[in-house]
Design a protein around this motif. Structure first.
Motif, PDB file in Angstrom:
ATOM      1  N   CYS A 166       0.825  -1.216   0.000  1.00 28.01           N
ATOM      2  CA  CYS A 166       0.000   0.000   0.000  1.00 28.01           C
ATOM      3  C   CYS A 166       0.861   1.268   0.000  1.00 28.01           C
ATOM      4  O   CYS A 166       0.398   2.333  -0.384  1.00 28.01           O
ATOM      5  N   GLU A 169       0.600   2.757  -3.248  1.00 25.32           N
ATOM      6  CA  GLU A 169      -0.674   3.374  -3.650  1.00 25.32           C
ATOM      7  C   GLU A 169      -0.998   4.567  -2.743  1.00 25.32           C
ATOM      8  O   GLU A 169      -0.892   5.714  -3.163  1.00 25.32           O
ATOM      9  N   CYS A 208      -0.292  -4.001   1.862  1.00 26.53           N
ATOM     10  CA  CYS A 208      -1.573  -4.092   1.144  1.00 26.53           C
ATOM     11  C   CYS A 208      -2.273  -5.366   1.598  1.00 26.53           C
ATOM     12  O   CYS A 208      -1.821  -6.470   1.312  1.00 26.53           O
ATOM     13  N   CYS A 219      -8.835   0.149   2.793  1.00 27.34           N
ATOM     14  CA  CYS A 219      -8.452   1.129   1.765  1.00 27.34           C
ATOM     15  C   CYS A 219      -9.112   2.492   1.952  1.00 27.34           C
ATOM     16  O   CYS A 219      -8.457   3.527   1.847  1.00 27.34           O
ATOM     17  N   ARG A 222      -7.714   4.424   4.763  1.00 20.40           N
ATOM     18  CA  ARG A 222      -6.305   4.767   4.503  1.00 20.40           C
ATOM     19  C   ARG A 222      -6.196   6.000   3.604  1.00 20.40           C
ATOM     20  O   ARG A 222      -5.193   6.694   3.621  1.00 20.40           O
TER      21      ARG A 222
HETATM   22  S1  SF4 Z   1      -5.622   0.940  -1.184  1.00 25.24           S
HETATM   23 FE1  SF4 Z   1      -6.237  -1.142  -0.560  1.00 25.24          FE
HETATM   24  S2  SF4 Z   1      -5.936  -2.434  -2.378  1.00 25.24           S
HETATM   25 FE2  SF4 Z   1      -4.829  -0.482  -2.722  1.00 25.24          FE
HETATM   26  S3  SF4 Z   1      -2.748  -0.924  -2.008  1.00 25.24           S
HETATM   27 FE3  SF4 Z   1      -3.846  -0.040  -0.241  1.00 25.24          FE
HETATM   28  S4  SF4 Z   1      -4.651  -1.834   0.893  1.00 25.24           S
HETATM   29 FE4  SF4 Z   1      -4.056  -2.532  -1.161  1.00 25.24          FE
END
Ligand code: SF4
Length: 294
Positions: A166, A169, A208, A219, A222
């Motif tokens: 994660c 992302e 992740c 998600c 986050r």
């Molecule tokens: S937002 Fe969710 S799916 Fe995307 S990297 Fe983070 S934990 Fe993984």
């Protein structure tokens, strides 16, 4: 194609061309699209973000039943002044939740850099425009700044949770948003890079671990962390604080950490929160086709 933020900073210092414009020029060269057209394309993307925020529907729930209505709860509590963090941060949190929920509910969003992290940059930029009364032209420039940071992270490391966890992302989105926020507050390329570095450092190692393999838990929340982390990073830079580790080295470290993460923690839903008793319970409930209650 810029392989490091330092190249952009050096060029900005040598030529006096601002960071955002260097990114636009590079993109023009690569795509053969005119500068004006590229700017309009970026403006459209910004307007799509704004529209997605405006289109938030608190009555929607994701197919799993796990996501929905938290953005509305945040809005109500903010309006009632029941919260701790202050109006500006609360607005950012609200927008991040709303965008993450809209994504989970299959609404149109702008993936920046990914769908799972779509609430970070949008929450920071849209709140800054609204609260600081920044002209739209400048917001579009900030999107170029964010794109430049994202491009370097992609080239140095990755923007995929499946490859880097994660941190790739939400971490990358936070880094992009921090740099953009610093730019909007008058920062040059050097300051922008420190914002990006501080934000990524704060989220380095983030795994992740989506529950039931859905981009919902953890998600959506986050996105809130990523957006607020971007603003605290930007504020440190605006206070004159600098990252001891340069941004490019932080991104290199992110790549190394991503490679060191076990497969269980890279979007396979086989580790972390996904395999907690509650995470496994949710998965079983969904597999049995009884999402009610979640
Ligand atoms: S937002 Fe969710 S799916 Fe995307 S990297 Fe983070 S934990 Fe993984």
């Amino acid at each position: 194609m810029y392989l490091s933020l330092q190249e952009i900073i050096d060029l900005e210092q040598e030529t006096g061309i601002p960071f955002w414009e260097l990114i636009r020029r590079e993109e023009c060269e690569e795509t053969k699209i005119s500068p004006e057209k590229l700017f309009e394309q970026m403006r459209n993307m910004y307007r799509e973000m704004k529209q997605a925020d405006a289109d938030y529907d608190p009555s929607l729930r994701s197919h799993s039943g796990l996501a929905g209505a938290d953005g509305q709860k945040m809005a109500a509590a903010r309006q009632n002044r029941e919260l701790l963090c202050g109006d500006f941060i609360n607005r950012v949190m609200e927008k991040a939740l709303k965008m993450g929920e809209s994504n989970a509910c299959m609404r149109k969003i702008v993936a920046a850099p990914t769908a799972g992290s779509c609430g970070v940059l949008s929450a920071v930029l849209l709140t800054m425009e609204e609260q600081k009364k920044i002209p739209e032209e400048k917001m579009v420039e900030a999107l170029f700044v964010a794109a430049g940071i994202g491009g370097v992270i992609a080239r140095k490391a990755t923007l995929a949770g499946a490859a880097g966890g994660c941190q790739a992302e939400i971490g990358a989105a936070s880094s992009m948003a921090a740099g953009a926020a610093v730019y909007l507050m008058g920062g040059n390329g050097e300051a922008i890079s420190h914002g990006a570095a501080l934000a990524m450092k704060g989220l380095l190692g983030l795994v992740c671990d989506p529950v039931a393999g859905l981009v919902e838990v953890p998600c959506i929340k986050r996105n809130v962390i990523g957006a607020v982390n971007a603003l605290t990073s930007a504020d440190m830079v605006l206070a004159g604080i600098r990252s001891r580790i340069p941004a490019d080295e932080v991104f290199d470290a992110m790549r190394q950490v991503g490679r060191a993460l076990p497969e269980e923690l890279r979007e396979t839903a086989r580790g972390g929160l996904a395999v907690t008793p509650t995470g496994k319970n949710i998965r079983e409930m969904l597999e049995e086709g009884s999402p009610d209650g979640y």
